[in-house]
Scaffold this active site. Sequence first.
Site, PDB file in Angstrom:
ATOM      1  N   ASP A  17       0.823  -1.214   0.000  1.00  0.00           N
ATOM      2  CA  ASP A  17       0.000   0.000   0.000  1.00  0.00           C
ATOM      3  C   ASP A  17       0.858   1.265   0.000  1.00  0.00           C
ATOM      4  O   ASP A  17       1.710   1.443   0.876  1.00  0.00           O
ATOM      5  CB  ASP A  17      -0.900   0.049   1.237  1.00  0.00           C
ATOM      6  CG  ASP A  17      -1.952  -1.030   1.259  1.00  0.00           C
ATOM      7  OD1 ASP A  17      -1.881  -1.953   0.424  1.00  0.00           O
ATOM      8  OD2 ASP A  17      -2.848  -0.969   2.109  1.00  0.00           O
TER       9      ASP A  17
ATOM     10  N   SER B 215      -1.781   1.629   6.649  1.00  0.00           N
ATOM     11  CA  SER B 215      -1.977   2.647   5.611  1.00  0.00           C
ATOM     12  C   SER B 215      -2.586   3.958   6.095  1.00  0.00           C
ATOM     13  O   SER B 215      -3.224   4.009   7.149  1.00  0.00           O
ATOM     14  CB  SER B 215      -2.860   2.084   4.502  1.00  0.00           C
ATOM     15  OG  SER B 215      -2.201   1.071   3.797  1.00  0.00           O
TER      16      SER B 215
ATOM     17  N   ASP C  79      -6.761   3.328   7.638  1.00  0.00           N
ATOM     18  CA  ASP C  79      -6.616   3.989   6.339  1.00  0.00           C
ATOM     19  C   ASP C  79      -7.153   5.418   6.345  1.00  0.00           C
ATOM     20  O   ASP C  79      -7.966   5.792   5.483  1.00  0.00           O
ATOM     21  CB  ASP C  79      -7.310   3.187   5.230  1.00  0.00           C
ATOM     22  CG  ASP C  79      -6.825   1.756   5.111  1.00  0.00           C
ATOM     23  OD1 ASP C  79      -5.832   1.426   5.775  1.00  0.00           O
ATOM     24  OD2 ASP C  79      -7.445   0.977   4.361  1.00  0.00           O
TER      25      ASP C  79
ATOM     26  N   GLU D   1     -11.927  -0.976   1.981  1.00  0.00           N
ATOM     27  CA  GLU D   1     -10.625  -0.450   2.374  1.00  0.00           C
ATOM     28  C   GLU D   1     -10.215   0.803   1.604  1.00  0.00           C
ATOM     29  O   GLU D   1     -10.777   1.159   0.584  1.00  0.00           O
ATOM     30  CB  GLU D   1      -9.561  -1.531   2.157  1.00  0.00           C
ATOM     31  CG  GLU D   1      -9.814  -2.821   2.920  1.00  0.00           C
ATOM     32  CD  GLU D   1      -8.634  -3.744   2.892  1.00  0.00           C
ATOM     33  OE1 GLU D   1      -7.936  -3.823   3.917  1.00  0.00           O
ATOM     34  OE2 GLU D   1      -8.384  -4.376   1.848  1.00  0.00           O
TER      35      GLU D   1
END
Length: 485
Positions: free
Chosen positions: A95, A173, A261, A356
């Site tokens: 990522d 992330s 995230d 995600e």
Amino acid sequence: MRFQKLAVKASAVSLSAAILFGAGGPEAFAETATKDYKETYGTSQITRSDMKDMISQHGDAKFEVPKFDASTIKNIPSAKKYDKDGNLIKMDVWDTWPLQNADGTVANYKGYNIVFGLAGDPKNANDTFIYMFYKKAGDNSLDAWKNAGRVFDDNDKYEANDRYLKYQSEEWSGSATFTSDGKIRLFYTNREPFTPESKHYGKQTLTTAQVNVSEKDSSTLDIDGVEDYKSIFEGGDSKMYQTVEKAFGGGDYNDNHTLRDPHYVEDNGHKYLVFEANTGTETGYQGENQLYNQAYYGNSNAFFQNEKNKLLQSPKKDAAEKANGAIGIIEINDNYTLKKVMKPLIVSNTVTDEIERANVFEKDGKWYLFTSARGSKMTIDGIDNEDIYMLGYVANSLDGPFKPLNKTGIVLHQDLDPNDITWNYAHYVIPQKNSDNAVVTSYMTNRGFFEDHKSTFAPSFKLNIKGPHTSVVKDSILNQGQLTD
């Protein structure tokens, strides 16, 4: 009398429907009908109907991730580090996210483009930390990317004197913004260890720091440490978003908890983080009860009854009960502390527990929201473990309501053997100035699957965005890791 006649007529119609849709007879119908309800909790939904309709869009070139030539794929040359034994090793890099301006376009930092990404030892799945890569703006070759090393030193999490950071075991992330005063502000996910015996359940906390960078010479950037390193949000009281304690505190470790995230976005002078989460107790919580909520099914009542009754008898029923993925949003203060917890922008109850890499930006007066999803996490018949998606939604304002792009929400689809080195995931849409074409980045090659091939920057490609429609631009494959068109 008229009411009684209507009630009898309605019961007869309902009984007929129950028999028609296989509810198992009058007793089964009476039991499920009393449980039926329709409640959106003020959120937008990824519905079962849209996901089932999406299957018919598989194979459409407008939505298919381009096919890449495996013979051209290279490891990132600079993705190397010394392991604990002093050996120089090649790292996996998965990522990634660029340093962006407030409008989502790629930032120019003193003539450089910067990318942050997760990287680590291919033989150690727990070696997951954030590294900074950079190159001269305008040089789009893979070889141009240099590695500045890990962003955080091992001691930074202790020196921060933060109640959550001191337990951090991995870095997950996030996003990064180039502030109006020329600073680099990083947002990421602090992940604690999963050690239930010490009441640590892999808590994910949205975290931030200012990353100080200097130019060592005319072609080299150095990381000069971090400051203002702190936690922002870890779920609160579980009313808006499921906390890890709510998910696992009772001793059931079969759930899939997400709160990660963080994606930074600005709107009318306000700062926000949009992130992956699960719904809370006041926004449509998981459990068998959600299988009876028509809002999660979409389409007609007939579709709802038929799909619900099939799901109740399906081997995917248990997974659907726990499926309560969400894209959440919080407002933050100018000093990057929590200001306000807001309702989820979009939810995927009964469909999947995991949507995600939230990615949101404004274009032509519309707000576009993108999220990655895996078929292996879904509960829809006809979608299998090899299906990979990027879903997309559009709204007139940041807080929604969001409607699916391309009628169903499909933006990208891939159906590829995970053992193929060109398998790619974590697609990230980067808007380009004064253009309807965005650049899509991702990573390629599954981590640790091959001796020689490491997870690496995938070739980028273009995505056309216009109103409620998107399409992959034909013959638009770019270099590995390219950020701009």
